[in-house]
Design an enzyme around this catalytic site. Structure first.
Site, short mmCIF file in Angstrom:
data_model
loop_
_atom_site.label_atom_id
_atom_site.label_comp_id
_atom_site.label_asym_id
_atom_site.label_seq_id
_atom_site.Cartn_x
_atom_site.Cartn_y
_atom_site.Cartn_z
N HIS A 27 71.16 79.82 35.96
CA HIS A 27 71.48 78.43 36.26
C HIS A 27 71.67 78.24 37.76
O HIS A 27 72.57 78.85 38.37
CB HIS A 27 72.78 78.09 35.51
CG HIS A 27 73.25 76.69 35.67
ND1 HIS A 27 74.43 76.38 36.32
CD2 HIS A 27 72.72 75.52 35.25
CE1 HIS A 27 74.60 75.06 36.28
NE2 HIS A 27 73.58 74.52 35.63
N GLU A 54 66.35 78.66 37.03
CA GLU A 54 66.35 77.19 37.03
C GLU A 54 66.18 76.60 38.43
O GLU A 54 66.74 77.14 39.40
CB GLU A 54 67.67 76.68 36.45
CG GLU A 54 67.64 75.18 36.23
CD GLU A 54 68.99 74.50 36.19
OE1 GLU A 54 69.94 74.98 36.84
OE2 GLU A 54 69.08 73.46 35.51
N ASP A 56 66.71 72.70 39.98
CA ASP A 56 66.92 71.25 39.90
C ASP A 56 66.08 70.62 41.01
O ASP A 56 66.05 71.14 42.13
CB ASP A 56 68.39 70.91 40.11
CG ASP A 56 69.25 71.35 38.94
OD1 ASP A 56 68.85 71.12 37.79
OD2 ASP A 56 70.32 71.94 39.19
N HIS A 69 70.89 70.34 43.31
CA HIS A 69 71.43 69.81 42.04
C HIS A 69 71.68 68.31 42.06
O HIS A 69 71.50 67.63 41.05
CB HIS A 69 72.73 70.53 41.67
CG HIS A 69 73.32 70.02 40.40
ND1 HIS A 69 74.33 69.08 40.36
CD2 HIS A 69 73.02 70.29 39.10
CE1 HIS A 69 74.62 68.79 39.10
NE2 HIS A 69 73.85 69.52 38.32
CA CA Z 1 70.14 71.60 35.97
#
Ligand code: CA
Length: 326
Positions: A27, A54, A56, A69
């Site tokens: 994450h 991940e 964003d 993010h």
């Molecule tokens: Ca996310």
């Protein structure tokens, strides 16, 4: 509240599903160890061998997808010191008001709250190394190179952030992001990517209008819980998406939990019946659900037979899963 995990109530339907490979999603990179979403955090995450890393994604003023993010810069960079006059009326510094060149000049630090305190106080505390914001292309190239150099095939898990907001600002974040994914071959390599978004209309648009054929995960938060609210809405979702990303807390029956019992919410059965992957967020070793150890959480995830988990702490979650499996 102490939770008695021995009281896990298992439903026969759940038990009948095969326990397939469990996906561990790094994450925001290795965000439990280094400032989130930096190239350094991605590099470290790669060495931890998750299933996916991940990203964003938000857009700059000059339409470059960057990995960050928030649609704001202020919680993770020194933008307020560097460009004090560039806040909007709400005192926030919006990524979309800054060019990539300007954003590159910023220094990234651990996430801080509005009072300037580190959100996770025990995480990275250095002040000399200069971490920076990087583009989606830079992250994808780095992962491709690390995969090649280490003979691995760690996937990517990009999230389209705030597509409706970007559209209000005159930008089509999904189309631009898909174009970068295409540059790196991800539109022809479905096993290497899962694309995620909170906005169901955008998930639908990515599938139907933009023609994305890879896996799509519908994120679930307080604002769109209704998606999991009925068997029919879950069935409709499964016609478009491949999976759901709920909060860990949306997995468990709250009434049972208040009695100290663990019981899966009804939607999990429907989701599994419709073949949806379940990838809950976010397992943090330094912010565990009240009264639970990491091993208790991974035990619950195993018993519920979800398909993976987003975590800031890949090595600790792997170790906990291994000890749970014994
Ligand atoms: Ca996310």
């Amino acid at each position: 509240m102490r939770v008695k995990i021995i009281n896990i109530i298992l439903i026969a339907v759940l038990m009948s599903f095969n326990c397939l490979a469990f996906d561990i999603i790094a994450h925001r990179g290795a965000s439990g160890y280094l400032p989130e979403h930096t190239l350094e955090a991605t590099t470290l995450a790669h060495t931890q061998h998750p299933s996916y890393i991940e990203q964003d994604v938000v857009l700059t003023k000059d339409d470059i997808p960057i990995v960050l993010h928030d649609i704001y810069l202020d919680n993770v960079t020194n933008v307020a010191q560097k460009f004090p006059e560039r806040a909007r009326a709400d005192n926030r510094y919006y990524v979309i008001d800054f060019t990539l060149k300007e954003i590159r000049s910023l220094s990234v630090h651990e996430r801080k709250n509005a009072h300037g305190k580190q959100v996770f106080p025990d995480r990275y505390q250095g002040s000399h190394a200069h971490f920076t914001v990087a583009t989606l292309a830079e992250h994808l190239e780095l992962i491709a190179q690390l995969n090649h150099q280490t003979q691995r095939s760690i996937g990517i898990y990009p999230e389209i952030k705030a597509p409706a907001w970007h559209r209000q600002q005159g930008k089509d974040i999904s189309a631009i992001t898909l174009s970068v994914l295409n540059d790196f071959g991800y539109l022809n390599n479905a096993s290497a990517i899962i694309l995620q978004c909170f906005d169901f209309n955008e998930i639908k648009r990515i599938r139907e209008e933009l023609g994305f054929e890879g896996k799509l995960v519908q994120l679930i938060g307080a604002q769109n819980l209704a998606i999991l609210g009925s068997a029919q809405s879950i069935k409709s979702l499964a016609e478009i998406a491949d999976g759901v990303g709920p909060s860990f807390y949306q997995l468990l029956d709250k009434d049972a939990l208040s009695q100290g019992n663990i019981k899966p919410q009804d939607w999990i059965i429907q989701a599994k019946r419709n073949g949806l992957l379940i990838h809950p967020y976010t397992l943090r070793a330094d912010q565990l659900p009240s009264g639970m150890s990491l091993e208790q959480v991974t035990t619950i995830l195993s018993k519920l037979q979800v398909d993976g988990v987003f975590t800031d702490h890949v090595p600790l979650v792997k170790a906990a899963l291994e000890s749970t499996a014994k």
